[in-house]
Scaffold this active site. Structure first.
Site, PDB file in Angstrom:
ATOM      1  N   SER A  50       0.932  -3.531   5.510  1.00 19.38           N
ATOM      2  CA  SER A  50       1.389  -3.710   6.744  1.00 19.38           C
ATOM      3  C   SER A  50       1.792  -2.391   7.386  1.00 19.38           C
ATOM      4  O   SER A  50       2.942  -1.755   7.033  1.00 19.38           O
ATOM      5  CB  SER A  50       2.529  -4.571   6.960  1.00 19.38           C
ATOM      6  N   ILE A  85       7.860   7.150 -10.281  1.00 12.33           N
ATOM      7  CA  ILE A  85       6.368   7.010 -10.215  1.00 12.33           C
ATOM      8  C   ILE A  85       5.778   7.003 -11.651  1.00 12.33           C
ATOM      9  O   ILE A  85       4.825   6.271 -11.897  1.00 12.33           O
ATOM     10  CB  ILE A  85       5.719   8.368  -9.311  1.00 12.33           C
ATOM     11  N   LYS A  93       5.877  22.019 -11.029  1.00 11.37           N
ATOM     12  CA  LYS A  93       7.132  21.727 -11.534  1.00 11.37           C
ATOM     13  C   LYS A  93       7.325  21.850 -12.893  1.00 11.37           C
ATOM     14  O   LYS A  93       6.621  21.364 -13.652  1.00 11.37           O
ATOM     15  CB  LYS A  93       7.645  20.312 -11.134  1.00 11.37           C
ATOM     16  N   VAL A 140       9.597   8.207   0.447  1.00 10.13           N
ATOM     17  CA  VAL A 140      10.245   9.314  -0.264  1.00 10.13           C
ATOM     18  C   VAL A 140       9.647   9.178  -1.559  1.00 10.13           C
ATOM     19  O   VAL A 140       8.634   8.422  -2.098  1.00 10.13           O
ATOM     20  CB  VAL A 140      11.639   9.249  -0.376  1.00 10.13           C
ATOM     21  N   THR A 189      11.521   9.602 -12.282  1.00 10.49           N
ATOM     22  CA  THR A 189      10.956   8.572 -13.262  1.00 10.49           C
ATOM     23  C   THR A 189      10.340   7.445 -12.617  1.00 10.49           C
ATOM     24  O   THR A 189       9.562   6.758 -13.463  1.00 10.49           O
ATOM     25  CB  THR A 189      11.920   8.117 -14.228  1.00 10.49           C
ATOM     26  N   PRO A 197      14.029  21.907 -18.854  1.00  7.39           N
ATOM     27  CA  PRO A 197      12.505  22.062 -18.806  1.00  7.39           C
ATOM     28  C   PRO A 197      11.698  20.980 -19.384  1.00  7.39           C
ATOM     29  O   PRO A 197      12.212  20.259 -20.055  1.00  7.39           O
ATOM     30  CB  PRO A 197      12.474  23.255 -19.685  1.00  7.39           C
ATOM     31  N   GLY A 208       0.896  -1.256   0.197  1.00  8.68           N
ATOM     32  CA  GLY A 208       0.146   0.052  -0.052  1.00  8.68           C
ATOM     33  C   GLY A 208       0.565   1.127  -0.118  1.00  8.68           C
ATOM     34  O   GLY A 208       0.335   2.262   0.711  1.00  8.68           O
ATOM     35  N   ALA A 225       2.827   2.733  -5.226  1.00  7.98           N
ATOM     36  CA  ALA A 225       2.513   1.908  -6.262  1.00  7.98           C
ATOM     37  C   ALA A 225       1.178   0.953  -6.058  1.00  7.98           C
ATOM     38  O   ALA A 225       0.412   1.007  -6.829  1.00  7.98           O
ATOM     39  CB  ALA A 225       3.906   0.695  -6.579  1.00  7.98           C
ATOM     40  N   ALA A 246       8.671  14.161  -6.567  1.00  8.08           N
ATOM     41  CA  ALA A 246       8.901  14.858  -7.673  1.00  8.08           C
ATOM     42  C   ALA A 246       8.288  14.005  -8.792  1.00  8.08           C
ATOM     43  O   ALA A 246       8.430  12.761  -8.887  1.00  8.08           O
ATOM     44  CB  ALA A 246      10.272  15.455  -8.068  1.00  8.08           C
TER      45      ALA A 246
END
Ligand SMILES: Cc1cc2nc3c(=O)[nH]c(=O)nc-3n(C[C@H](O)[C@H](O)[C@H](O)COP(=O)(O)OP(=O)(O)OC[C@H]3O[C@@H](n4cnc5c(N)ncnc54)[C@H](O)[C@@H]3O)c2cc1C
Length: 506
Positions: free
Chosen positions: A42, A349, A81, A50, A347, A99, A16, A19, A53
């Site tokens: 759990s 997420i 961002k 963590v 990258t 950018p 949980g 992801a 971004a």
């Protein structure tokens, strides 16, 4: 989805974290209600904690879930961002901006960066970031959403989010439960396989409960509870190209208004991140334990914070690489369970999102056609390897020679495909995006030029353009980006108007 005798009716999501809840929210939204989805997490183990971004594609994921963007930003203490500022990467004392969105416009079929290279031979030009709508806005700490009219310079602005990942997981959790997902709290202590097929059949919890399913999504984090610990899928280790294997993270209060970009500063044996949210600053240092100790790195991070830490530093270790099969038997691994590329370009997420989208596109039935699984694995491998190469580029294209770590990075062998790309760039500045590759030409150009890797000459088609026409076009483009940015709201004003978060913990 059409339900037939082979249709999968019971899905178990193990984990949980970001992801697990992204998978739960998306599958419950897109599959028929007759599919029962159970998520097991759990409290004792917790999440990695963590991941702040993102890249612009997350907006499409939220849209698929029917999420209102302002509501999401406010709920997650989010900010906007526009890209990443890289400090001290090419050489100590240098900085550049990667950018989102393009640089300038192509002219008469010639790529913008070729025009820039050609014009730079005639007169000194400012940094290429001056031709990026997102970068110019970022340099002025401004933000506005791009309009749909593609003729306006502002339409070239592209953005993503900084957010508190645990709040995002909580946000998705409530949506997933509303969409029928059942949450089970408990620690999995055993996994049972079907002797005939080798498929996972059920998981057993410490309190004796057994939960069975037909399709399992392994979102258990680095440990890869099903995909690795049970199925022994194997892991491809990329440490020789991406030597960082540790991180230390610590939040601080904001010392000023939040900027609309991440800053990544290269350090002696890795790099430091700085991610502004609405309620705090995320800080951390990613490093190689072969070159610096935990004690040294923690001291280095703490000595460079802009404010007193809000919590004890949190230490993490990892191995850069990928699970040999993202989908093995009836288990699909997502998130850290499927592998990890350090967070330099945010990258991870995104890769969860890609995994979920591909799973929906290749959703199996109980017969588990190997062709679907192979296609999923092939596409996943391609996208992950392309991202890996782009991250390696940041290390390889350095001129730093002030530490053993940077000496190693500068002189290391790189994967063949990246090596060939760098050769093509070296002579005439050519970069081609391939297939479904995530990072396009503007991204490669930003990093290559930003780190001082200037090609020998522009390509002949740029040299053939009329020079007065080109100079005039470049100047006008640049002025239009600046003019547009100067009339945008400041980033804090935009947030205050559109998506202010409540007090932390509310
Ligand atoms: C230093 C660092 C910085 C990062 N920064 C970024 C970033 O800026 N942007 C980005 O996109 N990504 C970033 N990431 C990656 C990001 O944190 C992860 O991709 C994301 O949080 C997903 O994690 P996860 O859900 O796969 O794993 P986790 O958060 O570890 O969740 C695992 C879940 O599995 C459960 N679990 C495990 N074992 C059991 C068991 N036996 N029984 C029951 N439940 C179990 C846990 O309780 C937990 O709920 C970063 C990663 C690191 C290490």
């Amino acid at each position: 989805m059409d339900m037939n005798e082979h249709a999968i009716r019971r899905i178990v999501i193990v984990g949980g974290g970001t992801a697990g809840w992204m998978a739960a929210a998306a599958l419950s939204k897109r599959l028929d209600r007759a599919v029962e989805i159970t998520l097991i997490e759990s409290d004792e183990i917790g999440t990695v904690g963590v991941g702040e971004a993102t890249i612009p594609h997350l907006a499409a994921f939220n849209e698929m879930l029917g999420i209102n963007e302002d509501e999401f930003v406010a709920a997650c203490q989010g900010t906007f961002k526009l890209g990443i500022e890289f400090v001290d990467w090419g050489q100590v004392g240098e900085r550049y901006f990667h950018p989102f969105g393009p640089h300038g416009h192509d002219l008469r079929g010639v790529h913008f960066h070729q025009l820039y290279l050609q014009e730079s031979k005639r007169r000194p030009l400012p940094d290429i970031r001056e031709w990026s709508m997102s970068a110019v806005a970022a340099s002025l700490d401004r933000f506005a959403r791009p309009p749909p009219d593609a003729r306006l310079p502002l339409s070239q602005l592209a953005y993503a989010f900084h957010f508190d990942a645990s709040l995002y997981a909580r946000f998705l959790h409530s949506r997933a439960e509303e969409q029928g997902v059942r949450r089970v709290e408990g620690k999995i202590v055993d996994v049972d396989l079907d002797g005939a097929t080798g498929h996972v059949q059920s998981v057993r919890l410490a309190d004796g409960r057994t939960i069975d399913g037909e399709l399992f999504i392994d979102c258990s984090g680095f440990r890869g509870l099903l995909i690795e610990q049970k199925l022994g899928t194997g892991y491809e280790d990329w440490t020789r190209w991406l030597p960082c294997d540790r991180a230390v993270a610590v939040p601080t209060p904001l010392s000023g208004p939040p900027e609309p970009y991440v800053r990544c500063t290269a350090r002696a044996a890795g790099w430091q991140w700085r991610i502004p949210l609405q309620h705090r600053m995320g800080n951390g240092l990613v490093y190689s334990s072969a070159y610096q100790t935990q004690v040294e790195v923690e001291a280095s991070l703490l000595s460079r914070l802009e404010a007193e830490p809000l919590a004890e530093p949190r230490h993490l270790s990892f191995t850069a690489g990928r699970r040999r099969l993202a989908w093995n038997a009836n288990v699909i691994s997502l998130g850290l369970a499927s592998g990890f590329i350090e967070p330099l370009e945010s990258t991870s997420i995104h890769l969860i999102q890609v995994g979920i989208t591909k799973l929906l596109a290749l959703f199996p039935d109980k017969r588990f056609d190997p062709a679907e699984r192979d296609e999923y694995n092939r596409q996943t491998q391609d996208i992950v390897e392309d991202i890996r190469d782009f991250i390696i580029l940041h290390y390889k294209a350095t001129r730093r020679d002030d530490s053993d770590f940077w000496d190693y990075c500068r002189s290391m062998e790189v994967p063949d495909k990246l090596g060939a790309r760098l050769e093509l760039w070296r002579s005439k500045g050519r970069i081609f995006r391939e297939g479904a590759e995530l990072f396009g030409t503007p991204s490669w150009v930003a990093v290559l030029l930003g780190q001082g890797f200037v090609p020998e000459e522009p390509e002949p088609t740029a040299e053939a353009l009329d020079s007065a026409f080109m100079a005039d076009a470049l100047d006008k483009m640049r002025m239009s980006y600046r003019h547009m940015a100067e009339h945008m709201p400041t980033h804090p004003d935009f947030i205050a108007r559109a998506c202010p978060a409540g007090p932390p913990g509310a």
